[in-house]
Design an enzyme around this catalytic site. Structure first.
Site, PDB file in Angstrom:
ATOM      1  N   THR A 144       0.836  -1.207   0.000  1.00 20.91           N
ATOM      2  CA  THR A 144       0.000   0.000   0.000  1.00 20.91           C
ATOM      3  C   THR A 144       0.870   1.256   0.000  1.00 20.91           C
ATOM      4  OG1 THR A 144      -1.333   1.370   1.498  1.00 20.91           O
ATOM      5  CG2 THR A 144      -0.362  -0.571   2.454  1.00 20.91           C
ATOM      6  N   SER A 179      -0.653   2.999  10.845  1.00 17.73           N
ATOM      7  CA  SER A 179      -1.541   2.153  11.650  1.00 17.73           C
ATOM      8  C   SER A 179      -0.872   0.780  11.787  1.00 17.73           C
ATOM      9  CB  SER A 179      -2.903   1.962  10.963  1.00 17.73           C
ATOM     10  OG  SER A 179      -2.755   1.100   9.839  1.00 17.73           O
ATOM     11  N   TYR A 181      -2.121  -1.925  10.834  1.00 15.93           N
ATOM     12  CA  TYR A 181      -2.312  -2.580   9.531  1.00 15.93           C
ATOM     13  C   TYR A 181      -1.204  -2.169   8.564  1.00 15.93           C
ATOM     14  CZ  TYR A 181      -3.623  -2.270   4.637  1.00 15.93           C
ATOM     15  OH  TYR A 181      -3.574  -2.296   3.266  1.00 15.93           O
ATOM     16  N   HIS A 182      -0.987  -0.846   8.425  1.00 12.61           N
ATOM     17  CA  HIS A 182       0.040  -0.400   7.481  1.00 12.61           C
ATOM     18  C   HIS A 182       1.416  -0.932   7.888  1.00 12.61           C
ATOM     19  CE1 HIS A 182      -3.141   2.630   6.453  1.00 12.61           C
ATOM     20  NE2 HIS A 182      -2.712   2.341   5.252  1.00 12.61           N
ATOM     21  N   LYS A 185       2.094  -4.308   6.500  1.00  9.72           N
ATOM     22  CA  LYS A 185       2.516  -4.315   5.091  1.00  9.72           C
ATOM     23  C   LYS A 185       4.014  -4.001   4.991  1.00  9.72           C
ATOM     24  CE  LYS A 185      -0.833  -4.519   2.397  1.00  9.72           C
ATOM     25  NZ  LYS A 185      -1.580  -5.724   1.945  1.00  9.72           N
TER      26      LYS A 185
HETATM   27  P1  NAD Z   1     -10.824  -7.443   1.036  1.00  7.95           P
HETATM   28  O1  NAD Z   1     -10.895  -7.552   2.517  1.00  7.95           O
HETATM   29  O2  NAD Z   1     -12.068  -7.096   0.299  1.00  7.95           O
HETATM   30  O3  NAD Z   1     -10.263  -8.820   0.429  1.00  7.95           O
HETATM   31  C1  NAD Z   1      -9.249  -9.567   1.047  1.00  7.95           C
HETATM   32  C2  NAD Z   1      -9.620 -11.038   0.903  1.00  7.95           C
HETATM   33  O4  NAD Z   1      -8.586 -11.837   1.508  1.00  7.95           O
HETATM   34  C3  NAD Z   1     -10.926 -11.384   1.623  1.00  7.95           C
HETATM   35  O5  NAD Z   1     -11.788 -12.067   0.734  1.00  7.95           O
HETATM   36  C4  NAD Z   1     -10.492 -12.256   2.791  1.00  7.95           C
HETATM   37  O6  NAD Z   1     -11.448 -13.244   3.113  1.00  7.95           O
HETATM   38  C5  NAD Z   1      -9.184 -12.855   2.292  1.00  7.95           C
HETATM   39  N1  NAD Z   1      -8.224 -13.197   3.358  1.00  7.95           N
HETATM   40  C6  NAD Z   1      -7.785 -12.394   4.361  1.00  7.95           C
HETATM   41  N2  NAD Z   1      -6.897 -13.058   5.131  1.00  7.95           N
HETATM   42  C7  NAD Z   1      -6.772 -14.306   4.591  1.00  7.95           C
HETATM   43  C8  NAD Z   1      -5.995 -15.454   4.939  1.00  7.95           C
HETATM   44  N3  NAD Z   1      -5.193 -15.451   6.003  1.00  7.95           N
HETATM   45  N4  NAD Z   1      -6.094 -16.569   4.168  1.00  7.95           N
HETATM   46  C9  NAD Z   1      -6.929 -16.583   3.083  1.00  7.95           C
HETATM   47  N5  NAD Z   1      -7.688 -15.522   2.712  1.00  7.95           N
HETATM   48  C10 NAD Z   1      -7.605 -14.398   3.469  1.00  7.95           C
HETATM   49  O7  NAD Z   1      -9.653  -6.415   0.706  1.00  7.95           O
HETATM   50  P2  NAD Z   1      -9.333  -5.644  -0.655  1.00  7.95           P
HETATM   51  O8  NAD Z   1      -9.860  -4.277  -0.540  1.00  7.95           O
HETATM   52  O9  NAD Z   1      -9.711  -6.492  -1.804  1.00  7.95           O
HETATM   53  O10 NAD Z   1      -7.757  -5.564  -0.581  1.00  7.95           O
HETATM   54  C11 NAD Z   1      -6.944  -6.579  -1.152  1.00  7.95           C
HETATM   55  C12 NAD Z   1      -5.472  -6.259  -0.944  1.00  7.95           C
HETATM   56  O11 NAD Z   1      -5.169  -4.993  -1.531  1.00  7.95           O
HETATM   57  C13 NAD Z   1      -5.071  -6.173   0.525  1.00  7.95           C
HETATM   58  O12 NAD Z   1      -3.812  -6.783   0.702  1.00  7.95           O
HETATM   59  C14 NAD Z   1      -4.968  -4.685   0.776  1.00  7.95           C
HETATM   60  O13 NAD Z   1      -4.025  -4.398   1.771  1.00  7.95           O
HETATM   61  C15 NAD Z   1      -4.540  -4.158  -0.577  1.00  7.95           C
HETATM   62  N6  NAD Z   1      -4.976  -2.765  -0.763  1.00  7.95           N
HETATM   63  C16 NAD Z   1      -6.315  -2.460  -0.863  1.00  7.95           C
HETATM   64  C17 NAD Z   1      -6.698  -1.133  -1.033  1.00  7.95           C
HETATM   65  C18 NAD Z   1      -8.146  -0.727  -1.154  1.00  7.95           C
HETATM   66  O14 NAD Z   1      -8.437   0.476  -1.307  1.00  7.95           O
HETATM   67  N7  NAD Z   1      -9.096  -1.654  -1.118  1.00  7.95           N
HETATM   68  C19 NAD Z   1      -5.721  -0.127  -1.102  1.00  7.95           C
HETATM   69  C20 NAD Z   1      -4.378  -0.474  -1.008  1.00  7.95           C
HETATM   70  C21 NAD Z   1      -4.013  -1.798  -0.847  1.00  7.95           C
END
Ligand code: NAD
Length: 382
Positions: A144, A179, A181-182, A185
């Protein structure tokens, strides 16, 4: 190409799995359905009704003839992960499967510990799995832009050349995450850097900005393929959150002054960026970093755009400045490089009021599903 999409039931992973499948890649999804369970825990929901993963892939097969295999399991269960890697022999592993909400990670000690265990251990298992079973597999890891924080100098794509006391080196760009969370990453990035160096793994870190929108051409093909859309104070991201607030007559919840500036991209560009990364693997032993966003906006810029777009749709929307639940700078310098993906062929879908109006129209049809108590932020950093 054989590609595993881990986290393929989520907001970014599901449209990516469909898009890559449509492009002719052979796709398998790993997901433990954790995100659906967190909705239950938070008494929240996706604004859009979402079908089960089994129903989703069955519909995809019915419409396109293409099969997506699914593995319901946790990356933290190494035996499970090993078996999937042995069976699938992926050439690329697109890793979305993490707990991705900053507020969720800041709820309390348990949620901070869970987030870091889930994310850091999961990724470490993926690294060991690649080393042990598919050493040529390209890890495409979702990082991120929030890893960098808001330094008072321009942000580079992963690395910066530094001259110090008469000597020069290219070093990882400093990380100042905001955070737990961050931070998870950032810990992932360090572990991946090290694994590439010692084992010769090849990996790409996609430092993604905030994603907005919900539809791609594929998710629009049938209501069963609809993507999830988060609007609550914990998982809803800025812009998507504002758009939904405008449709239910809620003031837009700008935290503090609203000068917080971040990188943003449309979900349609997320899916294309994964394809570009898959087509451009680094050398063995290399950890390449792309900043995956297309435009920069301040929170106030976005709120004003939503007010104007909502007005065109006949909605009267006000901006509210809430006390900031986060600890962050509300006015700061922000300038970040993002040329690498565009040099490799990304053609950005830029944000216009027209784009916001289109999202508003979709959202309006589901607005009865909004649980209003969940809209305001309830988690504070202190
Ligand atoms: P999301 O929560 O909608 O999807 C994540 C998926 O991963 C979920 O379906 C969850 O069930 C699955 N998951 C989580 N932990 C797991 C584990 N231990 N084993 C198996 N499955 C697992 O999130 P998103 O918005 O689709 O984000 C996806 C990725 O992109 C993340 O890594 C997030 O950090 C990154 N990201 C997202 C955004 C955003 O704006 N949505 C921005 C920057 C980075």
């Amino acid at each position: 190409m054989k590609i595993i999409v881990a986290g393929g039931d989520g907001f970014c992973g599901w449209p990516t799995a469909l898009y890559l499948s449509k492009q002719g890649h052979d796709i398998a999804i790993i997901d433990n359905m954790a995100r659906r369970k967190w909705d239950n825990e938070l008494h929240s929901n996706s604004l859009t009704p979402i079908a089960s993963l089994e129903e989703r892939v069955a519909k995809w097969k019915e419409l396109t003839g293409k099969e997506i295999r699914i593995y319901d399991g946790d990356l933290n269960h190494y035996d499970f992960l090993r078996e999937v890697l042995k069976k699938e022999q992926p050439e690329a592993f697109a890793h979305f499967a993490e707990q991705r909400s900053a507020p969720y990670s800041m709820i309390d000690r348990e949620h901070a510990v869970f987030t870091q265990n889930n994310n850091v251990t999961g990724t470490l298992n993926v690294l060991y799995g690649i080393k042990e079973i598919v050493p040529e597999c390209h890890l495409i890891k979702l990082g991120t832009m929030g890893e960098y924080g808001t330094p008072n100098i321009p942000i580079e794509e992963g690395y910066i050349e530094i001259e110090h006391k008469g000597r020069k080196d290219v070093l990882p760009f400093p990380k100042q995450p905001g955070s737990f969370y961050h931070l998870s990453k950032v810990h992932d990035s360090h572990n991946i850097t090290f694994a590439c160096k010692i084992w010769g793994i090849k990996a790409t870190d996609l430092n993604q900005g905030v994603v907005y929108g919900l539809d791609t051409d594929e998710t629009k093909m049938d209501p069963v393929l609809a993507n999830r859309l988060d609007y609550d104070g914990v998982f809803g991201t800025a812009l998507n959150r504002f758009i939904i607030q405008s449709t239910i007559g809620h003031d837009l919840t700008v935290y503090g002054k609203g000068g917080q500036t971040r990188g943003f991209l449309n979900i349609k560009d997320t899916v294309r960026c994964i394809e570009i990364a898959a087509e451009n693997p680094p050398e063995n032993g290399e950890f390449q970093v792309f900043n995956q966003f297309t435009e920069e906006f301040s929170v106030m810029d976005l709120a004003k755009m939503v007010v104007n777009a909502a007005k065109e749709e006949g909605l009267n929307t006000e901006i509210a400045h809430l006390e900031n639940p986060r600890v962050e700078l509300e006015e700061h310098f922000f300038q970040a490089e993002n040329t690498k993906l565009q040099d490799l062929g990304l053609e950005p879908n830029l944000l216009t009021e027209e784009v916001i109006r289109d999202i508003i129209k979709t959202v309006i049809s589901h607005k009865d599903r909004v649980i209003k108590e969940n809209v305001l932020p309830q988690v504070t950093w202190k």
